[in-house]
Write a protein that holds these residues in place. Structure first.
Motif, short mmCIF file in Angstrom:
data_model
loop_
_atom_site.label_atom_id
_atom_site.label_comp_id
_atom_site.label_asym_id
_atom_site.label_seq_id
_atom_site.Cartn_x
_atom_site.Cartn_y
_atom_site.Cartn_z
N THR A 68 21.71 56.81 -9.00
CA THR A 68 20.40 57.43 -9.16
C THR A 68 20.43 58.82 -8.52
O THR A 68 21.18 59.08 -7.59
CB THR A 68 19.28 56.59 -8.52
N ASP A 69 19.60 59.67 -9.08
CA ASP A 69 19.46 61.03 -8.57
C ASP A 69 17.96 61.28 -8.44
O ASP A 69 17.25 61.28 -9.44
CB ASP A 69 20.09 62.03 -9.53
N GLY A 70 17.49 61.42 -7.22
CA GLY A 70 16.07 61.62 -6.99
C GLY A 70 15.24 60.42 -7.44
O GLY A 70 14.10 60.58 -7.86
N GLY A 71 15.83 59.23 -7.39
CA GLY A 71 15.12 58.01 -7.78
C GLY A 71 15.22 57.68 -9.25
O GLY A 71 14.78 56.62 -9.68
N THR A 72 15.81 58.55 -10.07
CA THR A 72 15.96 58.32 -11.50
C THR A 72 17.38 57.85 -11.79
O THR A 72 18.35 58.49 -11.37
CB THR A 72 15.69 59.61 -12.30
N ALA A 94 24.29 55.64 -4.92
CA ALA A 94 25.01 54.68 -5.76
C ALA A 94 24.81 53.29 -5.18
O ALA A 94 24.88 53.10 -3.97
CB ALA A 94 26.49 55.01 -5.83
N SER A 95 24.55 52.34 -6.06
CA SER A 95 24.48 50.93 -5.67
C SER A 95 25.56 50.19 -6.44
O SER A 95 25.71 50.37 -7.65
CB SER A 95 23.12 50.33 -6.04
N ILE A 96 26.29 49.38 -5.72
CA ILE A 96 27.24 48.47 -6.35
C ILE A 96 26.68 47.09 -6.11
O ILE A 96 26.50 46.67 -4.97
CB ILE A 96 28.66 48.65 -5.80
N GLN A 97 26.36 46.41 -7.20
CA GLN A 97 25.63 45.15 -7.14
C GLN A 97 26.22 44.18 -8.15
O GLN A 97 26.99 44.58 -9.01
CB GLN A 97 24.16 45.41 -7.43
N PRO A 98 25.86 42.89 -8.04
CA PRO A 98 26.37 41.93 -9.02
C PRO A 98 26.00 42.36 -10.45
O PRO A 98 24.88 42.80 -10.71
CB PRO A 98 25.67 40.63 -8.63
#
Length: 146
Positions: free
Chosen positions: A35-39, A109-113
């Motif tokens: 995401t960049d600025g929440g988008t 960045a989120s790394i998630q299932p």
């Protein structure tokens, strides 16, 4: 920030699906959401390998949808499209949802299932990887070149 050894261990747990329940009989894995600025600006399944080059720099392989071999109907992917990417991290936190990473670019960045379509893409990529010669598979898993 997580130590390098804790960061790579948590990342590999997510990528390989350790500590995650199976989803509809499928081996779990991970996806990357940037995401960049929440988008949201990018989302992709992640191949099951990663490499920590040094503190704050990890290599991953985002996997975009592939195609099908017309004869066998097995999945096919182009390593040029599914090429390795570097994440330069300024901070990292392990959460209940996965890994939250602040990138030096200012993006998050989120790394998630992996879920839904991303999980299906990952399953196809796993099938394709199993069809490759061992040396080619090792090269891709090593994340040293594409």
């Amino acid at each position: 920030m997580l130590t390098s050894s804790h960061l790579i261990a948590a990342l590999l747990d997510l990528l390989t699906g350790r500590k995650q329940p199976e989803v509809d009989g499928q081996l779990p894995g991970a996806e990357l959401v940037v995401t960049d600025g929440g988008t949201e600006v990018f989302r992709a399944a992640l191949a099951r390998h990663a490499r920590l080059e040094h503190e704050g720099l990890i290599w991953i392989r985002p996997v975009l949808p592939g195609g099908r071999d017309p004869d066998s109907q097995l999945p096919v992917f182009d390593p040029v499209v599914a090429r390795r990417r570097a994440l330069q991290i300024s901070s990292a936190e392990l959460t209940d949802a996965g890994l939250d990473l602040e990138l030096v670019t200012g993006q998050h960045a989120s790394i998630q299932p992996a879920q839904g379509d991303q999980l299906a893409i990952l399953q196809d990529f796993d099938t394709w990887m199993a069809t490759l010669p061992a040396d080619e598979r090792r090269d891709l898993e090593g994340l040293r070149h594409d």
